[in-house]
Design a protein around this motif. Structure first.
Motif, PDB file in Angstrom:
ATOM      1  N   SER A 158      -1.735   3.001  -7.191  1.00  0.00           N
ATOM      2  CA  SER A 158      -2.693   2.487  -8.172  1.00  0.00           C
ATOM      3  C   SER A 158      -1.955   1.856  -9.348  1.00  0.00           C
ATOM      4  CB  SER A 158      -3.592   3.622  -8.671  1.00  0.00           C
ATOM      5  OG  SER A 158      -4.385   3.196  -9.741  1.00  0.00           O
ATOM      6  N   GLU A 159      -2.567   0.790  -9.900  1.00  0.00           N
ATOM      7  CA  GLU A 159      -1.983   0.130 -11.069  1.00  0.00           C
ATOM      8  C   GLU A 159      -2.477   0.729 -12.371  1.00  0.00           C
ATOM      9  OE1 GLU A 159       0.367  -1.993 -10.956  1.00  0.00           O
ATOM     10  OE2 GLU A 159       0.400  -2.144  -8.767  1.00  0.00           O
ATOM     11  N   LEU A 160      -3.314   1.769 -12.295  1.00  0.00           N
ATOM     12  CA  LEU A 160      -3.818   2.406 -13.512  1.00  0.00           C
ATOM     13  C   LEU A 160      -2.682   3.149 -14.217  1.00  0.00           C
ATOM     14  CD1 LEU A 160      -7.174   3.894 -12.200  1.00  0.00           C
ATOM     15  CD2 LEU A 160      -6.845   1.802 -13.525  1.00  0.00           C
TER      16      LEU A 160
END
Length: 857
Positions: A711-713
């Motif tokens: 995830s890029e979060l």
């Protein structure tokens, strides 16, 4: 004058006597060069143009942002100007400058005169000059057209209004200029694809010289006002149609009961036109001794009791006597005062006549009616009770039948405990004309609910209209209570979460509730079905049957095998059922499914075992470290003192290397027991996972396809970076080693809103799942398509020194260290694996809540 001065050429006002002459003029005289910059002039010109930034003439004299159309510098014309300003070119056909002669009055429109008042007005206001160029507009005009004012000022009004609206405005302005009067009209304009209504005003504006030099336009939107007017008019027409076209009598009364409105039905009944009936007193045709008590009842209405029903006889002008019933409602204002009364009436003369006939005919049946054990009733079509015997009065809680008959209004409606029963009663009565044994629940006068069994029939008049509903009712409350108690017991058994079965004396199944079928057969057989009898065998072994034959109870734990190899565990209690003589007639079998609880106990024992091993590992590591330290220290000191070619140097170096490997083993033991030294702080996971994946790609077999799902979060946890790197690297290397022939490894990172809870068919390590704190977690997983693990191996993989690898390939501390690191971070590890189907390791770590900008932790 401008042309005369321009004839002097570039020397104009350059010497005497023209300079002195210009100073004495009442007009401003200015000479400007080819760039429209001020060169010289008289006092008025120096005051107006001397301090202005170049170019000056069109900005100061004309109030324009750009050069004037027809300027002598831009074309062959000799003179250009207005009533207040004139400009002539210098230098013949190709002018090299300008002579401007202007009135001391300010040219153009000064927007400051109105800006302070109009800028924030809701009405769109704009001002154009005589050439229809926009020289002022307020914020409402800018908002209405959706164009910024800097893009409109100085432009033709047609840019904003469009050619059609501009042509209409131009035509109206010509009339305003001719008459000098303000014009107003309602117009419709289209904005954003929607036609809207406006009040448009065009106001002539006079300049300092007295002439009209500008036009002010105003647009006030009245769309909502016109829509409200149309809706109000439609509502008024609907109201009049409803009131005037209905057959019921409608009368509106003032606070003194004077008629202020009657509909056509009421006027027809009175035999007069509606306007002839207005103004009279309500009930004026009724004898005063009857009318006065009715009026007092109406005047006594309050906001808590705003309605009343009245009946009366009236003799109409034709001599016919009619019987009317009215429902009168008082309308109160916000102060609690009566504003008006609304009366809705019906002519019930036919019903009244039938009632009189009924009174004459009922005398012969009075004795039966009064002494019947069942309640006998008669209701008129309005629901009012017209006959009631003492038995029904007692059922409904009235001291006598007379008091029950005194109830006003729809008594049948009021006594219903459930209005659905009433509607069903009326529907069946209308469909069949009579009903037998219809059960309904009613509310007694004292508020207690009772059940009635009703026989009723609809009595019609000679015209086929309903005259009354009559019948008899019996109180069946005791019977219904017994039925409800029995049904409650049946429902409780059927809906119980515990399985219940009734077994005969010879151990044959007689009844089983749905829970029993669900527990023993997984819900595959219907409740009480014949197939369930075969499932009794695990419960009724030989020893159990002997105990039951002696009249004893038996309890214990029974393991069952359900469909598809599923196993279940149950707590079971079997008790005898005796009749009145004490003989055993049946056995009750109670079964409770404890499969989930046993699984939970198993996982808890696993966690406790890992806890005990961790404590033991920590103690062993500390003692071993204390023994290892002098060995490593003394060996390194000896190595430092002996020559390089000494034959003892190699054995001592082997001792150092073995001691360092032992030190690494101690560090892993301390990590497992959460006693090592850590550098804990906020750790963003995404960069660390990506970096570890890249590192793992260079360390595993090329036939292993690593597929990252990161995830890029911004997922941040509180942990030591080296430890989390160790956790992920251990999981990746184990996954690669599980696929010696190659395969697919998936490494993922995502956020989940809450931690996992017990219930899944998996192995858990780290903190017990029930102890995980609430809140969002980071889910880090590594999945492979390798050979997988059987359950007995999966249960031991987190134990220190347990390994399935050959000697020399592993120490068995990798997953033990993963367990210790994750537990120290307040997280948990879940393992799901099956032989031939690969393995999935899921690590759950609590996220640090994100702080809003400016928030102080």
């Amino acid at each position: 004058m401008a042309v005369t001065l321009a004839s002097e050429g570039e020397a104009v006002l350059g010497g005497e006597p023209s300079r002195t002459l210009a100073e004495g003029l009442a007009f401003g005289v200015a000479v400007l060069d080819g760039g429209r910059r001020f060169l010289r002039g008289n006092a008025l010109a120096r005051e107006r143009l001397g301090a202005a930034a170049a170019p000056a003439c069109h900005g100061v004299l004309y109030g324009r942002a750009e050069p004037c159309p027809g300027c002598p510098l831009d074309g062959p014309g000799e003179v250009a100007g207005t009533e207040l300003v004139a400009c002539a070119g210098l230098g013949g056909p190709r002018p090299t400058g300008i002579v401007s002669v202007f009135s001391p009055a300010q040219a153009g429109f000064d927007a400051a005169r109105l800006a302070g008042i109009l800028e924030y007005a809701l009405t769109a206001v704009f001002v154009v000059d005589r050439a229809f160029r926009l020289i002022y507009l307020n914020e409402a005009f800018e908002r209405l057209h959706g164009i910024r004012r800097e893009n409109l000022l100085g432009q033709s009004l047609a840019v904003a209004a469009g050619p059609v609206n501009f042509a209409r405005f131009k035509k109206e302005v010509q009339e305003v200029l001719r008459s000098g009067q303000v014009s107003e009209e309602e117009i419709r304009l289209t904005f954003d694809g929607r036609e809207r209504s406006f009040m448009a005003a065009r106001i002539p504006l006079a300049g300092p010289a007295g002439g009209i030099d500008a036009i002010c336009g105003m647009l006030t939107e009245i769309t909502a006002h016109r829509q409200a007017e149309r809706e109000l008019d439609a509502t008024r027409r609907r109201y009049q149609a409803i009131v005037e076209d209905q057959s019921e009598l409608v009368v509106r009364l003032d606070p003194k009961l004077g008629r202020v409105f009657v509909n056509r039905a009421a006027a027809r009944l009175a035999g007069k036109p509606p306007e002839a009936v207005l103004g009279g007193l309500f009930l004026e045709s009724v004898p005063e001794e009857e009318a006065e008590p009715l009026r007092r009842r109406i005047l006594a209405l309050t906001p808590r009791a705003p309605t009343t029903d009245i009946r009366h006889r009236v003799r109409l002008p034709g001599g016919n006597e009619h019987y009317l019933t009215w429902t009168v409602r008082a309308i109160f204002d916000e102060t609690g005062q009566v504003g008006e009364y609304q009366a809705t009436g019906r002519d019930i003369t036919a019903y009244w006549r039938m009632e009189r006939k009924l009174v004459k005919s009922e005398a012969k049946y009075r004795d039966i009616f009064e002494n019947s054990a069942e309640g006998i009733f008669q209701f008129d079509p309005s629901g009012a009770m017209v006959a009631c015997n003492p038995a029904l009065a007692r059922i409904l809680g009235y001291p006598s039948a007379d008091e029950a008959l005194l109830e006003q209004g729809d008594l049948f409606y009021r006594i219903q405990a459930r209005q659905d029963d009433r509607l069903e009663f009326l529907r069946l009565l209308a469909q069949h004309g009579r009903l037998f044994d219809f059960e309904m629940q009613v509310v007694r006068r004292d508020g207690r609910a009772v059940w009635l069994s009703v026989n009723a029939r609809a009595v019609l008049d000679e015209e086929g209209r309903l005259s009354r509903v009559e019948g008899a009712a019996r109180d069946i409350t005791d019977r219904k209570r017994a039925e409800d108690e029995r049904m409650l017991l049946v429902s409780a058994v059927d809906q119980s979460a515990e399985g219940l079965a009734i077994v005969s004396r010879d151990f044959k199944l007689e009844y089983a509730n749905p829970a029993f079928a669900q527990i023993v057969a997984g819900g595959q057989s219907p409740s009480g079905g014949p197939d369930l009898g075969s499932y009794l065998t695990p419960f009724l072994g030989e020893s159990v049957r002997k105990m039951l034959a002696l009249g004893l109870r038996w309890s214990g734990r029974v393991r069952l095998s359900r469909g598809e190899g599923e196993e279940a565990a149950t707590d079971t209690l079997i008790s005898p059922v005796r009749d009145a003589s004490g003989q055993i007639v049946n056995h009750i079998l109670l079964v409770r499914d404890i499969t989930y609880e046993t699984g939970l106990e198993k996982r808890l024992r696993q966690v406790e075992k890992l806890e005990a091993i961790g404590v033991l590992a920590g103690g062993v590591a500390h003692d071993f470290n204390n023994l290892l330290t002098p060995i490593l220290l003394n060996t390194e000191m000896i190595l430092a003192d002996i020559p390089w070619r000494d034959p003892l140097r190699k054995p001592l170096a082997d001792v150092v290397r073995a001691s360092e490997r032992a030190r690494d083993l101690v560090r892993q033991l301390l990590t497992f027991s959460r006693q090592g030294e850590l550098t804990v702080g906020p750790l963003p996971l995404s960069p660390l996972v990506k970096e570890t994946v890249k590192l793992a790609q260079g360390m595993v077999d090329a036939r292993v396809d690593i597929r990252p799902q990161v995830s890029e979060l911004a997922l941040t946890i509180l942990a030591d970076p080296a430890q989390i790197h160790q956790v992920l690297m251990n999981l990746c290397l184990n996954a690669a080693q599980a696929m010696p022939e190659g395969g697919v490894m998936e490494v993922g990172l995502a956020a989940v809103p809450e931690p996992p809870r017990p219930g899944a068919a998996c192995i858990a390590a780290g903190l017990p799942l029930t102890n995980l704190a609430e809140g969002p977690y980071a889910r880090l997983w590594v999945a492979d398509t390798g050979h997988g693990m059987p359950p007995d191996i999966a249960e031991r993989i987190f134990e220190p020194f347990f390994t399935t690898k050959r000697p020399g390939q592993g120490t068995g501390m990798g997953l033990a260290a993963v367990h210790g690191i994750v537990k120290g971070c307040g997280g948990a590890v879940l393992v799901t694996s099956a032989v031939g189907k690969g393995s999935l390791f899921e690590v759950y770590l609590p996220l640090i809540p994100r702080l809003e900008p400016g928030t102080i932790r």
